[in-house]
Design a protein around this motif. Structure first.
Motif, PDB file in Angstrom:
ATOM      1  N   THR A 165      34.276  37.411  32.100  1.00 38.86           N
ATOM      2  CA  THR A 165      35.072  37.161  30.888  1.00 38.86           C
ATOM      3  C   THR A 165      34.890  35.889  30.082  1.00 38.86           C
ATOM      4  OG1 THR A 165      37.144  37.069  31.622  1.00 38.86           O
ATOM      5  CG2 THR A 165      36.352  39.354  31.430  1.00 38.86           C
ATOM      6  N   ASN A 166      34.439  34.868  30.690  1.00 39.02           N
ATOM      7  CA  ASN A 166      34.429  33.640  30.120  1.00 39.02           C
ATOM      8  C   ASN A 166      33.359  33.787  29.091  1.00 39.02           C
ATOM      9  OD1 ASN A 166      35.027  30.816  32.594  1.00 39.02           O
ATOM     10  ND2 ASN A 166      36.117  32.727  31.851  1.00 39.02           N
ATOM     11  N   VAL A 167      32.305  34.430  29.152  1.00 41.78           N
ATOM     12  CA  VAL A 167      31.163  34.433  28.175  1.00 41.78           C
ATOM     13  C   VAL A 167      30.873  35.822  27.815  1.00 41.78           C
ATOM     14  CG1 VAL A 167      29.159  33.725  27.110  1.00 41.78           C
ATOM     15  CG2 VAL A 167      30.175  32.660  29.067  1.00 41.78           C
ATOM     16  N   GLY A 168      31.089  36.687  26.574  1.00 38.12           N
ATOM     17  CA  GLY A 168      30.866  37.961  26.279  1.00 38.12           C
ATOM     18  C   GLY A 168      31.862  39.177  26.797  1.00 38.12           C
ATOM     19  N   ALA A 169      33.082  38.501  26.813  1.00 43.57           N
ATOM     20  CA  ALA A 169      34.237  39.359  27.069  1.00 43.57           C
ATOM     21  C   ALA A 169      33.991  40.468  28.335  1.00 43.57           C
ATOM     22  CB  ALA A 169      34.695  40.219  25.939  1.00 43.57           C
ATOM     23  N   GLY A 170      33.691  41.586  27.944  1.00 48.60           N
ATOM     24  CA  GLY A 170      33.592  42.525  29.076  1.00 48.60           C
ATOM     25  C   GLY A 170      32.048  42.855  29.429  1.00 48.60           C
ATOM     26  N   LEU A 171      31.137  42.011  28.938  1.00 52.80           N
ATOM     27  CA  LEU A 171      29.598  42.278  29.085  1.00 52.80           C
ATOM     28  C   LEU A 171      29.297  41.961  30.314  1.00 52.80           C
ATOM     29  CD1 LEU A 171      28.478  41.672  25.419  1.00 52.80           C
ATOM     30  CD2 LEU A 171      28.893  43.921  26.531  1.00 52.80           C
ATOM     31  N   PRO A 172      28.163  42.357  31.027  1.00 55.09           N
ATOM     32  CA  PRO A 172      27.886  41.941  32.088  1.00 55.09           C
ATOM     33  C   PRO A 172      26.642  40.901  32.262  1.00 55.09           C
ATOM     34  CG  PRO A 172      26.622  43.778  31.674  1.00 55.09           C
ATOM     35  CD  PRO A 172      27.742  43.769  30.602  1.00 55.09           C
ATOM     36  N   LEU A 173      27.044  39.808  31.571  1.00 53.89           N
ATOM     37  CA  LEU A 173      26.154  38.461  31.301  1.00 53.89           C
ATOM     38  C   LEU A 173      26.078  37.554  32.437  1.00 53.89           C
ATOM     39  CD1 LEU A 173      24.286  37.274  29.226  1.00 53.89           C
ATOM     40  CD2 LEU A 173      26.545  36.034  28.490  1.00 53.89           C
ATOM     41  N   ILE A 174      27.078  37.050  32.510  1.00 53.40           N
ATOM     42  CA  ILE A 174      27.183  35.867  33.917  1.00 53.40           C
ATOM     43  C   ILE A 174      26.526  36.491  35.037  1.00 53.40           C
ATOM     44  CG2 ILE A 174      28.521  34.664  34.951  1.00 53.40           C
ATOM     45  CD1 ILE A 174      30.271  34.068  32.653  1.00 53.40           C
ATOM     46  N   GLY A 368      37.234  43.729  31.693  1.00 52.59           N
ATOM     47  CA  GLY A 368      36.387  42.721  32.487  1.00 52.59           C
ATOM     48  C   GLY A 368      37.001  42.006  33.499  1.00 52.59           C
ATOM     49  N   VAL A 369      38.342  41.507  33.282  1.00 49.22           N
ATOM     50  CA  VAL A 369      38.915  40.806  34.305  1.00 49.22           C
ATOM     51  C   VAL A 369      39.228  41.750  35.516  1.00 49.22           C
ATOM     52  CG1 VAL A 369      41.128  39.617  34.689  1.00 49.22           C
ATOM     53  CG2 VAL A 369      39.953  39.075  32.846  1.00 49.22           C
ATOM     54  N   PHE A 370      39.703  43.073  35.032  1.00 53.20           N
ATOM     55  CA  PHE A 370      40.093  43.930  35.942  1.00 53.20           C
ATOM     56  C   PHE A 370      38.744  44.299  37.044  1.00 53.20           C
ATOM     57  CE2 PHE A 370      42.485  48.348  36.395  1.00 53.20           C
ATOM     58  CZ  PHE A 370      42.624  48.316  37.683  1.00 53.20           C
ATOM     59  N   GLY A 371      37.679  44.216  36.387  1.00 47.47           N
ATOM     60  CA  GLY A 371      36.478  44.707  36.942  1.00 47.47           C
ATOM     61  C   GLY A 371      36.326  43.586  38.123  1.00 47.47           C
ATOM     62  N   ASP A 372      36.627  42.215  37.709  1.00 45.10           N
ATOM     63  CA  ASP A 372      36.369  41.127  38.762  1.00 45.10           C
ATOM     64  C   ASP A 372      37.392  41.363  39.670  1.00 45.10           C
ATOM     65  OD1 ASP A 372      34.198  39.703  37.349  1.00 45.10           O
ATOM     66  OD2 ASP A 372      35.405  38.387  36.309  1.00 45.10           O
ATOM     67  N   ILE A 373      38.390  41.611  39.403  1.00 45.61           N
ATOM     68  CA  ILE A 373      39.367  42.006  40.475  1.00 45.61           C
ATOM     69  C   ILE A 373      39.156  42.965  41.505  1.00 45.61           C
ATOM     70  CG2 ILE A 373      41.926  42.925  40.956  1.00 45.61           C
ATOM     71  CD1 ILE A 373      42.700  41.723  38.328  1.00 45.61           C
ATOM     72  N   LEU A 374      38.340  44.046  41.039  1.00 49.13           N
ATOM     73  CA  LEU A 374      37.987  45.172  41.871  1.00 49.13           C
ATOM     74  C   LEU A 374      36.752  44.748  42.907  1.00 49.13           C
ATOM     75  CD1 LEU A 374      38.355  48.160  39.398  1.00 49.13           C
ATOM     76  CD2 LEU A 374      39.621  47.627  41.638  1.00 49.13           C
TER      77      LEU A 374
END
Length: 380
Positions: A165-174, A368-374
């Motif tokens: 989420t550092n760039v693009g909020a919830g988009l799968p960019l990084i 997006g943060v939740f996705g990283d946790i999972l």
């Protein structure tokens, strides 16, 4: 002779089910817009995730800059009231000690602050077994020494650090850029509109017969900007995002290397927030002149651009500025508060990989943060 049937008591079955599930213990720092959405999302999804993924998500700590609420068995939906009643002042080391004392395993630190001081604690958390998830961009935009030392610590302790989420909020960019780079794909350029708030402002200003100040007020009222919109208009946030992407490509850039066009008139940069908001109309004439002088069939976009010789550690050119682009281009066709990222590679040539979607919003960022946790939970 028939086999004997053994009946297992229901209570024992429930206990066996609990043992089977992996318990993930989460400490969340920052419970403003993003953080509070995240806590509510985790609590409301807890049962479904337990059923589908055999994970027991347990938020054992929730903190802001002043107080922390520590609960070994996790928070419930009334966590805000409970924190008001029972939260206590603290330092981050106490959260680490609480996890140790209660023998908590599978630890994840979530940083939803915008605090430059808090990121200095990352190393201590990693040292004590925590993975890191962060919507806070600061740790990835400090000097290169801090950046490299943190990653060395993560490697030595076999911990993960996710920050989609550092760039693009919830988009799968990084994640996309990481995979391309690690696979050996030569990325030659990354360009786009990185700010959802500035996307809305210039999409609207370009298409509608309105003053710039009225469009900016609409963006403020809709909650698209920071409380002080100068944090968006100065361009530093977009610059930080561009630097994060540059470092994903192993480029040795510092924030000072970025050429950023500050959209705030000089005499409004250092006044109080209240005075700035009272003087918004002073932005109208300069922006109206820009609008009058733009090329035909073009619209304004605040564009971040990473280009140059990206095969060299110091070969990148990083720019952030207000640009006129054709209406019929991908950047020109952008609508609402969407962000767009064009990733040019050697294999794809002149046809970039395009990632576009909601680039702002607390609920989107929290998801997006939740996705990283999972993702960490599934691997840990």
């Amino acid at each position: 002779m028939s086999a004997a049937t053994v009946e297992i008591p229901l209570e024992q079955l429930i206990n066996l089910e609990k043992i089977k599930k992996k318990k993930i213990n989460i400490a969340i720092f920052g419970h403003g817009n993003v953080g509070s959405h995240l806590v509510d999302q985790i609590i409301s999804s807890k049962e479904e995730i337990s059923r589908r993924r055999d994970l027991d998500l347990n938020i054992f700590a929730i903190a802001n800059s002043k107080t922390v609420l520590l609960r070994q068995n996790g928070l419930n939906k009334n966590w805000i009231e409970e924190k008001i009643e029972s939260g206590k002042s603290y330092n981050p080391e106490e959260v680490i000690s609480f996890a140790k004392t209660n023998n908590l395993q599978n630890l994840i630190l979530v940083d939803n602050t915008a605090d430059s001081n808090f990121v200095q604690n990352y190393s201590a958390f990693v040292e004590n077994g925590f993975h890191l998830v962060s919507s806070n961009k600061i740790a990835n935009t400090l000097d290169l020494n801090f950046y490299k030392e943190l990653r060395q610590k993560l490697t030595s302790k076999k911990r993960q650090y996710l920050y989609e989420t550092n760039v693009g909020a919830g988009l799968p960019l990084i994640d996309t850029i990481k995979l391309l780079h690690l696979s050996g794909e030569n990325i030659t350029r990354i360009r786009g509109v990185f700010s959802g708030s500035l996307s809305y402002i210039f999409n609207t200003f370009s298409e509608e017969d309105r003053t710039f100040s009225s469009v900016l007020k609409s963006a403020i009222d809709k909650g698209f900007t920071e409380p002080d919109p100068r944090e968006d208009l100065c361009g530093n946030d977009v610059g930080r995002k561009l630097l994060i992407l540059a470092r994903e490509l192993d480029l040795h850039n510092e924030f000072e290397d970025i050429s950023i066009q500050n959209l705030i008139p000089k005499d409004l940069r250092n006044v109080s927030k209240g005075e700035f908001l009272d003087r918004l109309q002073e932005l109208d004439v300069p922006f109206q002149i820009k609008k009058k002088n733009r090329p035909k069939d073009c619209v304004f976009r605040y564009v971040a651009d990473l280009h140059g010789d990206l095969s060299k550690e110091t070969g990148a050119i990083l720019t952030v500025n207000l640009t006129s682009v054709p209406k019929n281009s991908m950047l020109g066709a952008l609508k609402g508060s969407d962000s767009i990222f064009e990733i040019y590679t050697e294999s794809y040539g002149d046809n970039p990989i395009v990632i576009q979607g909601a680039g702002a919003g607390a609920a989107v960022t929290a998801r997006g943060v939740f996705g990283d946790i999972l993702r960490i939970s599934d691997k840990d």
